[in-house]
Design a protein around this motif. Structure first.
Motif, short mmCIF file in Angstrom:
data_model
loop_
_atom_site.label_atom_id
_atom_site.label_comp_id
_atom_site.label_asym_id
_atom_site.label_seq_id
_atom_site.Cartn_x
_atom_site.Cartn_y
_atom_site.Cartn_z
N ILE A 83 -1.78 5.03 -7.12
CA ILE A 83 -2.74 6.13 -7.13
C ILE A 83 -3.95 5.70 -6.29
CG2 ILE A 83 -3.99 7.79 -8.54
CD1 ILE A 83 -0.95 7.57 -9.12
N CYS A 84 -4.14 6.37 -5.15
CA CYS A 84 -5.22 6.02 -4.22
C CYS A 84 -6.27 7.14 -4.17
CB CYS A 84 -4.66 5.82 -2.81
SG CYS A 84 -3.38 4.57 -2.69
N GLU A 85 -7.44 6.76 -3.67
CA GLU A 85 -8.51 7.75 -3.52
C GLU A 85 -9.29 7.48 -2.24
OE1 GLU A 85 -11.03 9.37 -6.95
OE2 GLU A 85 -12.44 8.08 -5.87
N ARG A 86 -9.56 8.54 -1.50
CA ARG A 86 -10.39 8.45 -0.30
C ARG A 86 -11.19 9.74 -0.19
NH1 ARG A 86 -9.94 9.68 5.40
NH2 ARG A 86 -11.18 8.19 6.62
N ASP A 87 -12.51 9.61 -0.04
CA ASP A 87 -13.40 10.78 0.03
C ASP A 87 -13.19 11.70 -1.16
OD1 ASP A 87 -14.42 9.87 2.45
OD2 ASP A 87 -12.98 11.01 3.64
N LYS A 88 -13.01 11.09 -2.34
CA LYS A 88 -12.85 11.80 -3.61
C LYS A 88 -11.56 12.64 -3.66
CE LYS A 88 -17.79 11.99 -4.59
NZ LYS A 88 -18.96 12.84 -4.95
N ILE A 89 -10.64 12.36 -2.75
CA ILE A 89 -9.33 13.03 -2.75
C ILE A 89 -8.29 12.02 -3.20
CG2 ILE A 89 -7.57 14.19 -1.37
CD1 ILE A 89 -9.81 15.13 0.49
N GLU A 90 -7.54 12.39 -4.22
CA GLU A 90 -6.55 11.48 -4.78
C GLU A 90 -5.18 11.71 -4.17
OE1 GLU A 90 -6.67 10.24 -9.12
OE2 GLU A 90 -4.82 11.43 -9.09
N GLU A 91 -4.49 10.61 -3.85
CA GLU A 91 -3.14 10.67 -3.30
C GLU A 91 -2.24 9.75 -4.12
OE1 GLU A 91 -2.15 12.58 -0.92
OE2 GLU A 91 -4.02 13.24 0.04
N ILE A 92 -0.97 10.12 -4.21
CA ILE A 92 0.02 9.33 -4.93
C ILE A 92 1.07 8.85 -3.93
CG2 ILE A 92 1.73 9.29 -6.77
CD1 ILE A 92 0.18 11.51 -8.14
N ILE A 93 1.29 7.53 -3.89
CA ILE A 93 2.21 6.94 -2.93
C ILE A 93 3.32 6.19 -3.69
CG2 ILE A 93 2.45 5.30 -1.02
CD1 ILE A 93 -0.52 5.77 -0.39
N ASP A 94 4.56 6.47 -3.34
CA ASP A 94 5.68 5.74 -3.94
C ASP A 94 5.71 4.31 -3.41
OD1 ASP A 94 6.62 7.83 -5.48
OD2 ASP A 94 7.92 8.61 -3.91
N ALA A 95 6.11 3.38 -4.25
CA ALA A 95 6.15 1.98 -3.83
C ALA A 95 7.13 1.21 -4.71
CB ALA A 95 4.76 1.34 -3.94
N ARG A 96 7.63 0.10 -4.15
CA ARG A 96 8.37 -0.83 -4.99
C ARG A 96 7.40 -1.42 -6.00
NH1 ARG A 96 11.35 -5.26 -1.62
NH2 ARG A 96 9.20 -5.60 -0.95
N THR A 97 7.89 -1.69 -7.19
CA THR A 97 7.01 -2.18 -8.25
C THR A 97 6.34 -3.49 -7.87
OG1 THR A 97 8.29 -1.04 -9.95
CG2 THR A 97 6.94 -2.89 -10.66
N SER A 98 7.08 -4.39 -7.24
CA SER A 98 6.49 -5.68 -6.85
C SER A 98 5.36 -5.49 -5.85
CB SER A 98 7.57 -6.59 -6.25
OG SER A 98 8.24 -5.94 -5.19
N ASP A 99 5.54 -4.60 -4.88
CA ASP A 99 4.47 -4.34 -3.90
C ASP A 99 3.27 -3.68 -4.57
OD1 ASP A 99 5.86 -5.34 -1.67
OD2 ASP A 99 6.89 -3.44 -1.35
N ALA A 100 3.56 -2.73 -5.47
CA ALA A 100 2.48 -2.02 -6.15
C ALA A 100 1.62 -2.98 -6.96
CB ALA A 100 3.06 -0.92 -7.04
N ILE A 101 2.26 -3.91 -7.65
CA ILE A 101 1.51 -4.86 -8.47
C ILE A 101 0.76 -5.86 -7.61
CG2 ILE A 101 1.78 -6.76 -10.13
CD1 ILE A 101 3.98 -5.07 -11.46
N ALA A 102 1.35 -6.29 -6.51
CA ALA A 102 0.65 -7.19 -5.59
C ALA A 102 -0.63 -6.53 -5.06
CB ALA A 102 1.56 -7.57 -4.42
N LEU A 103 -0.58 -5.24 -4.81
CA LEU A 103 -1.77 -4.51 -4.35
C LEU A 103 -2.75 -4.27 -5.49
CD1 LEU A 103 -0.14 -1.93 -1.91
CD2 LEU A 103 -1.55 -3.90 -1.32
N ALA A 104 -2.24 -3.96 -6.67
CA ALA A 104 -3.12 -3.74 -7.82
C ALA A 104 -4.00 -4.96 -8.07
CB ALA A 104 -2.30 -3.41 -9.06
N LEU A 105 -3.41 -6.15 -7.94
CA LEU A 105 -4.18 -7.38 -8.13
C LEU A 105 -5.30 -7.48 -7.10
CD1 LEU A 105 -1.35 -9.95 -8.87
CD2 LEU A 105 -3.22 -9.35 -10.40
N ARG A 106 -5.02 -7.13 -5.88
CA ARG A 106 -6.02 -7.28 -4.82
C ARG A 106 -7.14 -6.24 -4.93
NH1 ARG A 106 -1.49 -9.69 -3.38
NH2 ARG A 106 -1.56 -11.38 -1.83
N PHE A 107 -6.86 -5.12 -5.58
CA PHE A 107 -7.87 -4.08 -5.77
C PHE A 107 -8.46 -4.12 -7.18
CE2 PHE A 107 -5.72 -2.36 -2.08
CZ PHE A 107 -6.72 -1.70 -1.37
N SER A 108 -8.04 -5.09 -7.99
CA SER A 108 -8.46 -5.16 -9.40
C SER A 108 -8.19 -3.83 -10.10
CB SER A 108 -9.95 -5.52 -9.50
OG SER A 108 -10.19 -6.78 -8.92
N ALA A 109 -7.05 -3.24 -9.79
CA ALA A 109 -6.67 -1.95 -10.37
C ALA A 109 -5.78 -2.15 -11.59
CB ALA A 109 -5.93 -1.11 -9.32
#
Length: 209
Positions: A94-120
């Motif tokens: 779940i991403c946000e840019r300029d207060k607009i939310e977007e949903i992007i499909d991802a492999r779970t491993s990639d999604a978690i690797a990114l969540a860690l880097r964004f503290s999400a």
């Protein structure tokens, strides 16, 4: 469907089973673990994100995505493991840019690797945890990486070889009966062999779906 928050407990591995990895997620307000089998590259990327002091000389793919997102003011708000089909987990970022939310499909491993880097935060649905979660006999027996030196929990990035297909062999589980699989799952959890437990659980899920 209600969401359940998860935290990362660590990455377990088996040196005797083709070097496969299992990412161990904790239920925040419960005792269940959610093991997810991942590849060696993703395991290394997650391990690096967990170890704040480790800085690769060149950015990994997930670090590059983070830099790209920061440059264009894209924020990862949360990750949701939203589906489990035939032992495969599916996730959304779940991403946000300029207060607009977007949903992007991802492999779970990639999604978690990114969540860690964004503290999400990381979530899954209750029905997925009910289906794929594993209880420990003693919830306190597996402590965090910083509190012990238990073998089987990856605290720093290492590389172990996979088989020719890049996965651990699971053919043996296909020939086992359902009762044998449940017995094997219980023993794997008792032995803290979460990579094996994840494979057995996935085979059980395929048969019971």
């Amino acid at each position: 469907m209600s969401l359940v928050k998860l935290t990362i407990k660590g990455i377990s591995y088996s040196q005797t089973q083709n070097g496969a990895y299992a990412l161990i997620l904790n239920e925040v307000d419960g005792e269940r673990k959610l093991p997810i089998v991942i590849g060696a590259f993703e395991a290394q990327s997650i391990a690096i994100a967990l170890e704040k002091e480790i800085k690769p000389p060149r950015p990994l793919t997930h670090d590059l995505f983070k830099s790209f997102a920061d440059r264009f003011d894209i924020v990862v708000k949360q990750v949701i493991i939203h589906k489990l089909v035939d032992g495969v987990f599916y996730s959304s970022i779940i991403c946000e840019r300029d207060k607009i939310e977007e949903i992007i499909d991802a492999r779970t491993s990639d999604a978690i690797a990114l969540a860690l880097r964004f503290s999400a935060p990381i979530f899954t649905y209750k029905n997925i945890l009910d289906k794929a979660g594993i209880y420990l006999n003693n919830p306190g027996e597996l402590e965090s990486n910083s509190d012990n030196d238990d073998e089987g929990v990856l605290s720093t990035p290492e590389t172990f070889g996979l088989d020719n297909e890049g996965n651990a062999s699971t053919d043996i589980y296909k020939s086992m009966s359902l009762s044998e699989l449940h017995e094997g799952l219980e023993k794997a959890v008792q032995d803290e062999d979460y990579e094996k437990a994840a494979h057995i659980r996935d085979e059980i899920s395929k048969r019971e779906s």
